[in-house]
Write an enzyme that holds these catalytic residues in place. Sequence first.
Site, PDB file in Angstrom:
ATOM      1  N   PHE A  11     -18.500 -17.042  21.178  1.00 50.37           N
ATOM      2  CA  PHE A  11     -18.555 -15.977  22.184  1.00 50.37           C
ATOM      3  C   PHE A  11     -17.832 -16.420  23.471  1.00 50.37           C
ATOM      4  O   PHE A  11     -16.830 -15.801  23.880  1.00 50.37           O
ATOM      5  CB  PHE A  11     -20.028 -15.625  22.430  1.00 50.37           C
ATOM      6  CG  PHE A  11     -20.327 -14.930  23.727  1.00 50.37           C
ATOM      7  CD1 PHE A  11     -19.606 -13.814  24.129  1.00 50.37           C
ATOM      8  CD2 PHE A  11     -21.349 -15.404  24.551  1.00 50.37           C
ATOM      9  CE1 PHE A  11     -19.894 -13.172  25.331  1.00 50.37           C
ATOM     10  CE2 PHE A  11     -21.655 -14.761  25.739  1.00 50.37           C
ATOM     11  CZ  PHE A  11     -20.915 -13.653  26.138  1.00 50.37           C
ATOM     12  N   ASP A  56     -15.144 -29.571  12.270  1.00 47.17           N
ATOM     13  CA  ASP A  56     -16.459 -29.852  12.853  1.00 47.17           C
ATOM     14  C   ASP A  56     -16.288 -31.036  13.809  1.00 47.17           C
ATOM     15  O   ASP A  56     -16.014 -32.163  13.370  1.00 47.17           O
ATOM     16  CB  ASP A  56     -17.435 -30.196  11.724  1.00 47.17           C
ATOM     17  CG  ASP A  56     -18.832 -30.528  12.248  1.00 47.17           C
ATOM     18  OD1 ASP A  56     -19.003 -30.730  13.472  1.00 47.17           O
ATOM     19  OD2 ASP A  56     -19.759 -30.589  11.414  1.00 47.17           O
ATOM     20  N   LYS A  91     -26.270 -33.192  16.775  1.00 48.42           N
ATOM     21  CA  LYS A  91     -25.036 -33.943  16.481  1.00 48.42           C
ATOM     22  C   LYS A  91     -23.867 -33.468  17.343  1.00 48.42           C
ATOM     23  O   LYS A  91     -23.097 -34.283  17.850  1.00 48.42           O
ATOM     24  CB  LYS A  91     -24.680 -33.811  14.987  1.00 48.42           C
ATOM     25  CG  LYS A  91     -25.548 -34.711  14.117  1.00 48.42           C
ATOM     26  CD  LYS A  91     -25.281 -34.500  12.634  1.00 48.42           C
ATOM     27  CE  LYS A  91     -23.959 -35.100  12.188  1.00 48.42           C
ATOM     28  NZ  LYS A  91     -23.785 -34.964  10.718  1.00 48.42           N
ATOM     29  N   ALA A 114     -19.444 -27.868  28.587  1.00 51.77           N
ATOM     30  CA  ALA A 114     -20.315 -26.693  28.709  1.00 51.77           C
ATOM     31  C   ALA A 114     -21.750 -27.172  28.581  1.00 51.77           C
ATOM     32  O   ALA A 114     -22.212 -27.497  27.492  1.00 51.77           O
ATOM     33  CB  ALA A 114     -19.998 -25.687  27.607  1.00 51.77           C
ATOM     34  N   TYR A 145     -31.795 -28.626  21.509  1.00 51.26           N
ATOM     35  CA  TYR A 145     -30.671 -28.134  22.328  1.00 51.26           C
ATOM     36  C   TYR A 145     -30.717 -28.763  23.721  1.00 51.26           C
ATOM     37  O   TYR A 145     -29.719 -29.293  24.208  1.00 51.26           O
ATOM     38  CB  TYR A 145     -30.762 -26.617  22.425  1.00 51.26           C
ATOM     39  CG  TYR A 145     -29.614 -25.955  23.156  1.00 51.26           C
ATOM     40  CD1 TYR A 145     -28.303 -26.078  22.705  1.00 51.26           C
ATOM     41  CD2 TYR A 145     -29.851 -25.170  24.290  1.00 51.26           C
ATOM     42  CE1 TYR A 145     -27.263 -25.443  23.359  1.00 51.26           C
ATOM     43  CE2 TYR A 145     -28.811 -24.524  24.942  1.00 51.26           C
ATOM     44  CZ  TYR A 145     -27.519 -24.671  24.478  1.00 51.26           C
ATOM     45  OH  TYR A 145     -26.484 -24.036  25.126  1.00 51.26           O
ATOM     46  N   LYS A 149     -27.908 -31.439  25.200  1.00 51.40           N
ATOM     47  CA  LYS A 149     -27.078 -31.159  26.375  1.00 51.40           C
ATOM     48  C   LYS A 149     -27.353 -32.167  27.493  1.00 51.40           C
ATOM     49  O   LYS A 149     -26.436 -32.529  28.243  1.00 51.40           O
ATOM     50  CB  LYS A 149     -27.327 -29.726  26.858  1.00 51.40           C
ATOM     51  CG  LYS A 149     -26.773 -28.657  25.918  1.00 51.40           C
ATOM     52  CD  LYS A 149     -25.244 -28.679  25.862  1.00 51.40           C
ATOM     53  CE  LYS A 149     -24.690 -27.485  25.100  1.00 51.40           C
ATOM     54  NZ  LYS A 149     -23.216 -27.518  24.991  1.00 51.40           N
ATOM     55  N   THR A 175     -25.705 -15.684  29.739  1.00 51.78           N
ATOM     56  CA  THR A 175     -24.424 -14.979  29.817  1.00 51.78           C
ATOM     57  C   THR A 175     -24.360 -13.980  28.666  1.00 51.78           C
ATOM     58  O   THR A 175     -24.844 -14.272  27.569  1.00 51.78           O
ATOM     59  CB  THR A 175     -23.263 -15.997  29.701  1.00 51.78           C
ATOM     60  OG1 THR A 175     -23.437 -16.987  30.721  1.00 51.78           O
ATOM     61  CG2 THR A 175     -21.909 -15.338  29.871  1.00 51.78           C
TER      62      THR A 175
END
Length: 315
Positions: A11, A56, A91, A114, A145, A149, A175
Amino acid sequence: MRILITGGAGFIGSHLCDRFLQEGHHVVAMDNLITGSQDNIAHLAGNPEFEFIYHDVSNFIHVPGQVNAVLHFASPASPIDYLKYPIQTLKVGALGTHNALGLARAKGACFLLASTSEVYGDPLVHPQPEVYAGNVDPVGPRGVYDEAKRYAEALVMAYHRQHAMDTRIVRIFNTYGPRMRLDDGRVVPNFIGQAIRGEALTIYGDGSQTRCFQFIDDLVEGVCRLLRSDYVDPVNIGTTREVSVLEFARIVNKVAGNDAGTVYAVGSRIDGDPQTRKPDTTLAADVLSWHPQTELEDGLDRTIRYFRAVLRLPA
Ligand code: UDP
């Protein structure tokens, strides 16, 4: 510049491809398509300034030729996606960020990560400034997640400090916009999908939890400004109009012209779902002169048109 965008068929990644191509750059999009889609970049096929590499990034990344900037946007990003792909999420945040940084270093390229408002977890400080270290449960369902990050941010700063690499970190708040997946499970596609089918909108929990929804174009502008700046520490990019999920449902119904109302989807709220989330964007305003331009109702209207077209419903 020749720019590598990992997650380039996603996206956000696909909108970045469009923007950098419009600015006259050469774009290499890389994606393994587990949550991204080739539909998002189909319109770029045949553009001599655009390349797509199916790969990947959690495996060694090979890109021949010069690369001037690496924008690392590859990752599942919706709660149902990272619950479905917990190990891939960890990963890509860890190994994928390492590989993307290694490539950027080898090419002498600038690196932009990001990151996410999820690094703040279920925040105890409101709104969240960049200096807030967060409230994350590493073993909760969203931990895969959030921690991926957080680790990715730590790795970027390590490469910056140890190898003097030119790096940026954007912390992206909620977003929305065209090219979200209708079935990605997030509140915007769920609500819009329900609204345009004339169904009641599913409220998880009591609907008092808050979010701030920014339109994709504003985020893309923020990312471009950050890349052009020389600011290394993390920068929040998001809007500050805070709405409860219940209020948001009413707005979506109004813009879509849906009179089916809302329904409480008991038991659907994922554990660890933050109760509040709102960026402190003072830094983005100060160092990037960035200010979001799109009103929620206008952005929703554009997104609703997109989803109607995808579903072949009348405009
Ligand atoms: N949500 C909801 N109904 C839905 C989907 C989500 O009420 O059909 C809620 C969800 O529980 C969360 C908020 O909307 O509190 C935003 O969820 P989303 O999955 O979009 O992303 P998040 O901001 O939690 O990462």
